[in-house]
Scaffold this active site. Structure first.
Site, PDB file in Angstrom:
ATOM      1  N   GLY A  42       1.843   1.387  10.808  1.00 28.73           N
ATOM      2  CA  GLY A  42       2.745   2.812  10.629  1.00 28.73           C
ATOM      3  C   GLY A  42       3.877   2.852  12.085  1.00 28.73           C
TER       4      GLY A  42
ATOM      5  N   GLY B 225       2.941  -1.275   4.641  1.00 28.49           N
ATOM      6  CA  GLY B 225       2.573  -0.151   3.991  1.00 28.49           C
ATOM      7  C   GLY B 225       4.403   0.682   3.901  1.00 28.49           C
TER       8      GLY B 225
ATOM      9  CG  HIS C  65      -6.013   1.563   4.629  1.00 27.45           C
ATOM     10  ND1 HIS C  65      -5.342   2.612   5.824  1.00 27.45           N
ATOM     11  CD2 HIS C  65      -5.196   0.325   4.888  1.00 27.45           C
ATOM     12  CE1 HIS C  65      -4.183   2.399   5.843  1.00 27.45           C
ATOM     13  NE2 HIS C  65      -3.870   0.935   5.689  1.00 27.45           N
TER      14      HIS C  65
ATOM     15  CG  ASN D  52      -1.972   1.261   1.032  1.00 23.37           C
ATOM     16  OD1 ASN D  52      -1.499   1.778   0.424  1.00 23.37           O
ATOM     17  ND2 ASN D  52      -2.338   1.092   2.306  1.00 23.37           N
TER      18      ASN D  52
ATOM     19  CD  GLU E 284      -3.924  -2.888   6.587  1.00 24.14           C
ATOM     20  OE1 GLU E 284      -2.797  -3.180   6.716  1.00 24.14           O
ATOM     21  OE2 GLU E 284      -4.370  -2.257   6.662  1.00 24.14           O
TER      22      GLU E 284
HETATM   23  C1  PEP Z   1      -0.784  -0.548   5.858  1.00 22.33           C
HETATM   24  O1  PEP Z   1      -0.902   0.796   5.458  1.00 22.33           O
HETATM   25  O2  PEP Z   1      -1.599  -1.358   5.335  1.00 22.33           O
HETATM   26  C2  PEP Z   1       0.384  -0.041   6.852  1.00 22.33           C
HETATM   27  C3  PEP Z   1      -0.145  -1.791   6.943  1.00 22.33           C
HETATM   28  O3  PEP Z   1       1.143   0.638   7.560  1.00 22.33           O
HETATM   29  P1  PEP Z   1       2.420  -0.501   7.647  1.00 22.33           P
HETATM   30  O4  PEP Z   1       3.063  -1.378   7.126  1.00 22.33           O
HETATM   31  O5  PEP Z   1       3.488   0.839   7.615  1.00 22.33           O
HETATM   32  O6  PEP Z   1       2.130  -0.311   9.513  1.00 22.33           O
END
Ligand code: PEP
Length: 250
Positions: free
Chosen positions: A175, A235, A96, A8, A169
């Site tokens: 993040g 991400g 998301h 993503n 998630e």
């Molecule tokens: C995301 O944006 O779906 C995500 C999992 O971000 P990150 O990998 O940076 O935690």
């Protein structure tokens, strides 16, 4: 069932940057292993460029990070699944956490989008996951149950299971560098599987459940080997070809 390794790119990268990253990624990955599939969600403006760059590479595809629930019309700033498909997208993303918690999308709207995306011919990845306060209050199952049931409410029960995936998630892991532990992931994914079985019956076993939240090259192989983890949604660590290629090949 192939593991879906999804990137993503959020609101990062101009057209040129996105195309260069896609090229580099494809070079570094080389032949995608038989049990893997790679998916990139670039920004809308670079979707066509990235799709073209990856068109000749087998097991790579692209998707739109969002879409609206109409084919066309007076919806300034919105984009339709038809438009995404015309730029090479095969997938669409719904629910998301940034759209839920930064842009205020409701379960109801996410459910409408998911069903419309499917109807319009996209494969859809529906994201679900609890906030840290919800986890601390022991509400993980309640939140995930609601988000999955509402998100898939109008998706036809006879759908080809390849066309729908759920990405678990936990919002506190996105993040932040704080990845969920193996037990937390196995528990949450097992729970997602049960809800999917309740909705779709046996074919739920063929619906992919991805994990997302601070996946990195050094934790991916452990995460991907856990029960009911059928891929990852990444991400930050997907933004550079070097790190995402290591995740794809982990
Ligand atoms: C995301 O944006 O779906 C995500 C999992 O971000 P990150 O990998 O940076 O935690």
């Amino acid at each position: 069932m192939k593991k879906l390794m999804a990137a993503n790119w959020k609101m990062f990268k101009t057209w040129d940057e996105a195309v260069i990253t896609a090229r580099k990624l494809a070079e570094l990955v080389g032949t995608v292993p038989d049990d893997r599939e790679v998916l990139i969600f670039p920004s809308f403006t670079s979707l066509k460029g990235v799709s073209k760059e990856l068109a000749s590479k087998s097991s790579f595809s692209t998707g739109g990070q969002d879409f609206y629930t109409e084919e066309q019309g007076a919806f300034t700033g919105e984009i339709s699944p038809k438009m995404l498909k015309s730029c090479g997208a095969v997938f669409g993303l719904t629910g998301h956490s940034e759209r839920r918690h930064v842009l205020g999308e409701t379960d109801e709207f996410i459910g409408k989008k998911t069903a419309y995306g499917i109807e319009a011919g996209l494969k859809v990845v529906l994201c679900v996951g609890e906030l840290i306060e919800e986890r601390k209050a022991g509400k993980v199952e309640e939140v995930v149950d609601r988000q999955i049931r509402e998100g898939l409410k109008d998706v036809p029960r006879d759908i080809d299971p390849e066309r729908i995936s759920v990405a678990y998630e936990p919002v506190w892991a996105i993040g932040t560098g704080e990845v969920a532990g193996p037990e937390e992931i196995v528990e949450a994914h097992g729970f997602c599987r049960k809800i999917l079985q309740d909705i779709f019956g046996e074919k739920a076993n063929e619906i992919r459940i991805l994990y997302g939240g601070s996946v990195k090259p050094d934790n991916c192989s452990q995460i991907i080997s856990l029960d009911n983890v059928d891929g990852v949604l990444v991400g930050g660590a997907s933004l550079e070809g070097e790190s995402f290629s290591k995740i794809v090949l982990a």
